[in-house]
Design a protein around this motif. Sequence first.
Motif, short mmCIF file in Angstrom:
data_model
loop_
_atom_site.label_atom_id
_atom_site.label_comp_id
_atom_site.label_asym_id
_atom_site.label_seq_id
_atom_site.Cartn_x
_atom_site.Cartn_y
_atom_site.Cartn_z
N VAL A 12 41.47 46.32 42.45
CA VAL A 12 40.83 46.59 41.17
C VAL A 12 41.05 48.06 40.85
O VAL A 12 40.61 48.93 41.60
N HIS A 13 41.73 48.33 39.74
CA HIS A 13 42.13 49.69 39.42
C HIS A 13 41.31 50.35 38.31
O HIS A 13 41.32 51.57 38.18
N THR A 14 40.68 49.56 37.46
CA THR A 14 40.04 50.12 36.27
C THR A 14 38.59 49.65 36.17
O THR A 14 38.20 48.64 36.79
N PRO A 15 37.81 50.34 35.37
CA PRO A 15 36.43 49.87 35.13
C PRO A 15 36.40 48.46 34.54
O PRO A 15 35.56 47.64 34.91
N ARG A 16 37.33 48.16 33.65
CA ARG A 16 37.40 46.81 33.06
C ARG A 16 37.73 45.78 34.15
O ARG A 16 37.16 44.70 34.18
N GLY A 17 38.65 46.12 35.04
CA GLY A 17 38.97 45.23 36.14
C GLY A 17 37.77 44.99 37.04
O GLY A 17 37.52 43.87 37.48
N LYS A 18 36.99 46.04 37.31
CA LYS A 18 35.78 45.89 38.12
C LYS A 18 34.78 44.99 37.43
O LYS A 18 34.16 44.13 38.06
#
Length: 96
Positions: A12-18
Amino acid sequence: CLDERGVSLVLVHTPRGKELFDRASAQLVYREVPVEDCLQSRLKTPSPAAAFRDRFRADYRKHGAYDVIRKYGEEPFPVRVRRKLSAFVKKCLNRP
């Protein structure tokens, strides 16, 4: 398509991905581990450049995709057949 082995790694690389992972996590069986324990060598550093990369790029800029495919790759079978048949017909008809 699901199989019994599942997914081996999710990064998970981004806040949206999280956010998306957190929403789906209730339906998942997972465990968090340190990133360093999971990364394969190519995820840590880029692959070394191919020896012919600069020559390939120069040929592409100068001659285009078709010539680069012919020089560095293999043309798809139908393209080879069409090219060879076209050359044969031109030869038979004495056209340049």
